[in-house]
Write an enzyme that holds these catalytic residues in place. Structure first.
Site, PDB file in Angstrom:
ATOM      1  N   LYS A   1      51.125  39.513  42.540  1.00 15.02           N
ATOM      2  CA  LYS A   1      51.197  40.670  43.419  1.00 15.02           C
ATOM      3  C   LYS A   1      49.966  40.673  44.311  1.00 15.02           C
ATOM      4  O   LYS A   1      48.836  40.799  43.840  1.00 15.02           O
ATOM      5  CB  LYS A   1      51.254  41.965  42.618  1.00 15.02           C
TER       6      LYS A   1
ATOM      7  N   GLY B   1      51.350  55.697  44.260  1.00 15.59           N
ATOM      8  CA  GLY B   1      51.419  57.057  44.765  1.00 15.59           C
ATOM      9  C   GLY B   1      52.353  57.989  44.020  1.00 15.59           C
ATOM     10  O   GLY B   1      52.370  59.184  44.285  1.00 15.59           O
TER      11      GLY B   1
ATOM     12  N   ASN C   1      51.271  52.846  37.720  1.00 18.24           N
ATOM     13  CA  ASN C   1      50.287  52.716  36.647  1.00 18.24           C
ATOM     14  C   ASN C   1      49.673  54.089  36.330  1.00 18.24           C
ATOM     15  O   ASN C   1      49.874  54.657  35.266  1.00 18.24           O
ATOM     16  CB  ASN C   1      49.219  51.706  37.044  1.00 18.24           C
TER      17      ASN C   1
END
Lengths: 68, 261
Positions: free
Chosen positions: B103, B191, B212
């Site tokens: 990522k 977010g 997360n």
């Protein structure tokens, strides 16, 4: 001779190998990756790779992380 | 949920559309319990310096979340230049025995943690040429998302809101446009604050969602992980089911015919 490991100075014998460094740091059983002067040293080359004076070495591992 | 509603990233098929980070947990036990409760099959990991002389006997993330059960997604969190991100990915590949899925995120500033899209393009190009399968974090910008797809990223991950902010989907119309334009999986990344945010993201038609802080920062992370799993599934089912249009006025659900007064 002096080498820099993760930003800290370390004194090691001349011709110190990557394998020897990993052993004196007690990381022989750890899942790690190594970079010397910004180039990866594959684990398969630890026996043969020897450091030079003032080499900059980074040893990293995987830790918990998301987006920082 | 029908068992064939899977999605594919870089040739591998997944059932769970919830991807989770592994940072900010109290300890490895809580990490494992929360990840299990989330049902996630893909977990992000960070690459950091070893603590010299301090780690013997310390619980290890890769043992806590074994490779035969989870797909690791090494991330470049904390990188502010393309160069740092590329170095991190190469170290991750060495660390994980040739694992190519990463990522990519290149951050622009510490206050917002918004992506530096220019540096992201630079890093993505180098990584793709170097054989990486790049899932890329980017702004909720349809043009940037399309360009990253065209470059060869295997998934594009627009933010919902700033990392760790918990603000939810700030720009649902942009996210929907990104989804409509895309031929690779689109996953909302960053977010999300609570379960309804995850449901909204999935109702928009996202292929998945990565979070997360919303889980790890909850008072009860394991319970929140379970809530996020359900919300992700519920949002996905609602998307597939097709919601009714919004109307200003009422529309009775009982028939008018047969009224006896």
């Amino acid at each position: 001779m002096n080498i820099i490991v993760n930003g800290e100075n370390h004194t090691v014998p001349d011709n110190c190998s990557a394998r020897f460094l990993v052993e004196i740091l007690g990381m022989q059983n750890d899942k790690i990756a190594m970079e010397v002067n910004r180039d990866i040293v594959p684990r398969s080359q630890y026996d043969d790779f020897t450091f030079s004076e003032n080499d900059q070495i980074e040893i990293v591992r995987a830790i918990g992380g998301g987006q920082r | 949920m029908s068992s064939n509603d899977s999605f594919t990233i870089a040739g591998k098929t997944y059932q769970s559309r919830l991807l989770v980070g592994t940072g900010k947990y109290k300890d490895m036990v809580e990490t494992r319990k929360a990840v299990e409760a989330s049902g996630a099959e893909i977990v992000t990991v960070a690459i950091r310096r070893t603590n010299l002389g301090q780690n013997p006997g310390e619980a290890n993330l890769l043992d806590t979340l074994p490779a035969d059960k989870y797909t690791y997604l090494p991330n470049t969190a904390g990188c502010y230049t393309a160069d740092d991100a590329v170095r991190t990915c190469r170290l991750a590949r060495e660390l994980l025995d040739g694992h190519n899925l990463v990522k990519l995120e290149v951050l622009g500033d510490e206050k917002t943690l918004f992506p530096d899209v220019d540096q992201t393009y630079v890093a993505a190009e180098i990584l793709i040429k170097d054989g990486f399968d790049v899932m890329v974090y980017t702004n909720d910008d349809p043009i940037a998302a399309k360009r990253l797809e065209d470059m060869g990223c295997v998934a594009v991950m627009p933010l919902a809101a700033p990392i760790g902010s918990g603000l939810g989907i700030r720009n649902p119309f942009n996210i929907r446009t990104i989804i409509e334009n895309a031929n690779v999986p689109i996953l909302v990344d960053a977010g999300v604050g609570t379960a309804s945010d995850a449901a909204i993201a999935m109702e928009l038609g996202c292929d998945g969602i990565l979070m997360n802080t919303a889980i790890a920062g909850a008072n009860n992370p394991v319970l929140m992980a379970s809530a996020m799993r359900k919300a992700t599934e519920a949002g996905r089912e609602a998307f597939l089911a097709g919601r009714i249009p919004r109307k200003q006025y009422a529309s009775a659900s009982s028939p008018i015919d047969g009224l006896f007064f």
